[in-house]
Scaffold this active site. Structure first.
Site, PDB file in Angstrom:
ATOM      1  N   HIS A 155      -1.063   8.600   5.791  1.00  0.00           N
ATOM      2  CA  HIS A 155      -1.205   8.277   4.362  1.00  0.00           C
ATOM      3  C   HIS A 155       0.140   8.210   3.641  1.00  0.00           C
ATOM      4  O   HIS A 155       0.181   8.208   2.413  1.00  0.00           O
ATOM      5  CB  HIS A 155      -2.131   9.286   3.676  1.00  0.00           C
ATOM      6  CG  HIS A 155      -3.562   9.156   4.116  1.00  0.00           C
ATOM      7  ND1 HIS A 155      -4.499  10.138   3.943  1.00  0.00           N
ATOM      8  CD2 HIS A 155      -4.219   8.134   4.722  1.00  0.00           C
ATOM      9  CE1 HIS A 155      -5.671   9.741   4.439  1.00  0.00           C
ATOM     10  NE2 HIS A 155      -5.526   8.526   4.916  1.00  0.00           N
ATOM     11  N   CYS A 185       7.712  -6.704  -4.402  1.00  0.00           N
ATOM     12  CA  CYS A 185       8.365  -7.242  -3.203  1.00  0.00           C
ATOM     13  C   CYS A 185       8.302  -6.230  -2.046  1.00  0.00           C
ATOM     14  O   CYS A 185       7.580  -5.246  -2.125  1.00  0.00           O
ATOM     15  CB  CYS A 185       9.809  -7.667  -3.523  1.00  0.00           C
ATOM     16  SG  CYS A 185      10.980  -6.309  -3.695  1.00  0.00           S
ATOM     17  N   THR A 225      -9.107  19.620   7.392  1.00  0.00           N
ATOM     18  CA  THR A 225      -9.510  18.361   6.758  1.00  0.00           C
ATOM     19  C   THR A 225     -11.021  18.330   6.586  1.00  0.00           C
ATOM     20  O   THR A 225     -11.756  18.775   7.465  1.00  0.00           O
ATOM     21  CB  THR A 225      -9.011  17.107   7.524  1.00  0.00           C
ATOM     22  OG1 THR A 225      -9.674  15.949   6.995  1.00  0.00           O
ATOM     23  CG2 THR A 225      -9.251  17.194   9.016  1.00  0.00           C
TER      24      THR A 225
END
Ligand code: NAD
Ligand code: ZN
Length: 242
Positions: free
Chosen positions: A115, A126, A184
């Site tokens: 991530h 850009c 997690t």
């Protein structure tokens, strides 16, 4: 059938750790979800999406500055260090959803930050990419090439993980003997699919988390402890003289 966690770990050559915000909780960095999580206080859609940044770049940037300050003040904990120390005994890759860089600081050499990293920036228009140090501006800095705002180089809601980064994460997951999933909630896709790649390679899957996750039923072993408790116990298997 895997009979015994200790034997399984000792026999394994290649380890992959899949980590999330919970591993940094004991370093004082808030998780997103859960009782003390950031999303109890903030609305994620107003902070971590490209639309939120277009609507109010100053608000989003200042929220990121607060998180950067907390991360700069934090140190890796015994959980991060245990993962780094396992490199003395086995081949170890870390795939992390965290953007805090604490695995690198702890000494892990093979870290895939799926991530992104909170200190990295990229241009909103850009291809320019950069890094910021510990000086934080009130407004997002401007791109040196085109003058547009720079944004954090992290994956926001509705965005995809960079293709080459994801490919590496899948490759490591498919090649490991053991995948250890730490801290997690396994609700963010596609990170929550990596254990399927490991399982297809007959790897053992272990989770370390004080709470159940939607995929707990898939685990070969579940350690219902914090990252520091669970990982300290795990490394002791390799470091004890017997
Ligand atoms: P999450 O907030 O959804 O889940 C955290 C999980 O950690 C929960 O399952 C909880 O039970 C567990 N947990 C809490 N304390 C723990 C501890 N001491 N030890 C072990 N486990 C503990 O986090 P997630 O699953 O990583 O969510 C994904 C998103 O959160 C990612 O996109 C990531 O970028 C982002 N995030 C990163 C950081 C960071 O870089 N430190 C912090 C917050 C959120
Ligand atoms: Zn630019």
């Amino acid at each position: 059938m895997i009979e015994n966690l200790e034997n399984t770990l000792k026999k394994a050559k290649k380890f992959v750790f899949l980590t999330g915000a919970g591993i940094s909780q004991e370093s004082g960095i808030s998780t997103f979800r859960g009782k003390e999580g950031l999303w109890q206080k903030y609305d994620p859609m107003k902070l971590v999406s490209a639309q939120a940044f277009r609507d109010d770049p100053k608000l989003v940037w200042s929220w990121y500055n607060d998180r950067r300050r907390k991360i700069l003040a934090a140190k890796p904990n015994a959980g991060h260090v245990a993962i780094a120390n396992l490199q003395n005994h086995r081949e170890v890759s870390v795939i992390t959803q965290n953007v805090d860089g604490l695995h690198h600081i702890a000494g892990s050499r093979d870290v895939i930050e799926i991530h992104g990293n909170i200190f990295a920036t990229k241009c909103t228009k850009c291809d320019f990419r950069g890094n910021i140090g510990d000086e934080f501006s009130d407004l997002p800095p401007s791109c040196k090439i085109c003058g547009s705002y720079l944004r954090p180089d992290v994956v926001w809601f509705g965005e995809s993980i960079k293709q080459d980064v994801w490919k590496e994460a899948v490759k490591r997951s498919m090649a490991c003997d053991v995948m250890i999933i730490v801290g997690t909630s396994l609700v963010v896709s596609p990170a929550n699919t990596l254990h399927f790649y490991a399982k297809n390679n007959q790897a053992a899957i272990v989770d370390i988390n004080p709470e159940n996750t939607p995929f707990s039923y898939e685990m070969d072993f579940s350690i219902r402890q914090t990252a520091v408790e669970g990982l300290s116990r795990l490394i002791s298997i390799f470091e004890s003289p017997f």
